[in-house]
Enzyme design. Structure first.
Site, PDB file in Angstrom:
ATOM      1  N   HIS A 109       0.624  -1.042  -0.030  1.00 50.97           N
ATOM      2  CA  HIS A 109       0.421   0.022  -0.211  1.00 50.97           C
ATOM      3  C   HIS A 109       1.063   1.397   0.141  1.00 50.97           C
ATOM      4  O   HIS A 109       0.696   2.133   1.042  1.00 50.97           O
ATOM      5  CB  HIS A 109      -0.989  -0.058   0.915  1.00 50.97           C
ATOM      6  CG  HIS A 109      -1.928  -1.094   1.306  1.00 50.97           C
ATOM      7  ND1 HIS A 109      -2.520  -2.021  -0.334  1.00 50.97           N
ATOM      8  CD2 HIS A 109      -2.730  -1.607   1.777  1.00 50.97           C
ATOM      9  CE1 HIS A 109      -3.900  -2.267   0.426  1.00 50.97           C
ATOM     10  NE2 HIS A 109      -3.234  -2.481   1.567  1.00 50.97           N
ATOM     11  N   HIS A 178      -9.404   1.759   0.721  1.00 46.11           N
ATOM     12  CA  HIS A 178      -9.112   1.145   1.372  1.00 46.11           C
ATOM     13  C   HIS A 178     -10.925   1.043   2.736  1.00 46.11           C
ATOM     14  O   HIS A 178     -10.200   0.678   3.533  1.00 46.11           O
ATOM     15  CB  HIS A 178      -8.103   0.402   2.114  1.00 46.11           C
ATOM     16  CG  HIS A 178      -7.835  -0.577   2.251  1.00 46.11           C
ATOM     17  ND1 HIS A 178      -8.610  -1.347   3.273  1.00 46.11           N
ATOM     18  CD2 HIS A 178      -6.899  -0.932   2.494  1.00 46.11           C
ATOM     19  CE1 HIS A 178      -7.758  -2.472   3.490  1.00 46.11           C
ATOM     20  NE2 HIS A 178      -6.755  -2.938   2.938  1.00 46.11           N
ATOM     21  N   GLU A 309     -11.814  -3.608  -2.395  1.00 45.04           N
ATOM     22  CA  GLU A 309     -10.881  -2.716  -2.995  1.00 45.04           C
ATOM     23  C   GLU A 309     -10.709  -2.876  -4.801  1.00 45.04           C
ATOM     24  O   GLU A 309     -10.065  -3.759  -4.924  1.00 45.04           O
ATOM     25  CB  GLU A 309      -9.970  -3.076  -2.554  1.00 45.04           C
ATOM     26  CG  GLU A 309      -9.595  -2.834  -1.081  1.00 45.04           C
ATOM     27  CD  GLU A 309      -8.521  -3.416  -0.039  1.00 45.04           C
ATOM     28  OE1 GLU A 309      -7.563  -2.837  -1.005  1.00 45.04           O
ATOM     29  OE2 GLU A 309      -8.453  -4.520   0.221  1.00 45.04           O
TER      30      GLU A 309
END
Length: 344
Positions: A109, A178, A309
């Site tokens: 991420h 997210h 996601e």
């Protein structure tokens, strides 16, 4: 009609560069969404059940302090590359890049200080808000000055999230949101009575560090066949699963299409996910353990939320047969995801 209001949410600590964090409240007849200029975070999303009552269906915190502490990306825009890059390494145009490792042996991420942890510049729109930032060349180890726009617009029961980016050097990019959902209302114990379906004929098996092996496997006859709605608790039990944290491979098309549905029969709340992206990571909050207290000081235990996601496939920058994750100068990265809420 959508009403847009802005207010101060808090002040960033000096150690984090200071600056005012604003909250943008988008309101329609059937929905209310609160979005922060920190990480473009969806801090609240209120939608009606069949009884006409509003409930907040996303996990998060009441104050900025909550978001400044370690948390699992609640509601955030993640980048430059969402999901995992194996060993935090990739090669572009013959040059190798090494990223920060923040997920065992891998980079996750966007690294140590990804897009979720920085302030964005907001611009209010008639029906939403557009956030902009310049991610400088070398930030978190990534090449190129990257200009990024994340735009949220609300229309009735539909929240659209558009991601655009332009770069000065070839760079991998994979942007997603997210948000952690529980359609019974955030703070509810689990998602076992939710029905979930995902329009995918194949998925990506992963190794023990959650990196795709490279195989694109058919869902047919496996626990990953979610093409018809399954009740989450029963499904996890039936297949003796700890939960999901996998990429499902969507039909390769640049057009908007329906890719997933979640429904909570007791309240009648339902959510559809439409996107232009090639993949969707389905995650069932396996790493939540009750130690984090969110809004209203409620503990968030394991399986108390799910994430859908929309994104490119994980580690695509190291897998030539996956959809390309590279953005080149002169091109534009442009993807949209639509979250459609209703109650029946």
């Amino acid at each position: 009609m959508t009403e847009v209001k802005r207010e101060v949410f808090g002040q960033m600590p000096q150690a984090e560069g200071g600056g005012v964090v604003e909250k943008f409240v988008l309101k329609s007849d059937s929905m209310k969404v609160e979005i922060l200029s920190l990480g473009c975070i969806i801090a609240a999303l209120e939608t009606k059940g069949r009884d006409g009552e509003f409930s907040d269906v996303v996990l998060g915190f009441d104050t900025l302090e909550g978001y400044m502490r370690e948390h699992p990306y609640f509601g955030a825009t993640v980048g430059r590359v969402a999901n995992r890059i194996a060993k935090g390494r990739f090669t572009v145009d013959g040059k190798e890049y090494q990223l920060f490792l923040n997920n065992g042996p891998n980079s996750l991420h966007g690294g140590a200080r990804g897009f979720d942890k920085v302030l964005w510049s907001p611009q209010v729109l008639p029906n939403g808000v557009c956030f902009f930032r310049l991610s400088p060349d070398g930030e978190e180890g990534y090449p190129g000055d990257l200009k990024v726009w994340v735009t949220y617009t609300l229309s009735g029961g539909e929240l659209a999230i558009n991601y655009r980016a332009q770069t000065s050097k070839t760079t991998p990019i994979n942007l997603t949101n997210h948000a952690y959902f529980n359609l019974a209302g955030q703070g509810s114990q689990d998602i076992y009575n939710h029905e979930i379906s995902i329009e995918a004929d194949s998925y990506l098996p992963v190794d023990e560090t959650k990196i795709p092996t490279g195989e694109v496997a058919a869902v047919q006859g496996t626990s990953f066949d979610l093409r018809q709605p399954v009740e989450m608790g029963k499904h996890l039990q039936k297949f003796h699963l700890d939960g999901f944290d996998h990429n499902f491979c969507l039909q390769q098309a640049q057009a908007r299409r329906l890719v997933a549905r979640a429904r909570h029969p007791p309240t009648g709340r339902a959510m559809e996910v439409h996107t232009t992206q090639p993949g969707i990571q389905f995650y069932t909050g396996n790493n939540l353990d009750g130690s984090l207290r969110g809004k209203g000081a409620v503990a968030y235990p394991k399986h108390s939320a799910f994430c859908l996601e929309t994104q490119n496939w994980p580690d695509a920058v190291n897998k030539p047969h996956f959809p390309s994750a590279l953005l080149r100068p002169g091109e534009e990265y442009n993807h949209t995801t639509w979250l459609v809420f209703n109650a029946a």
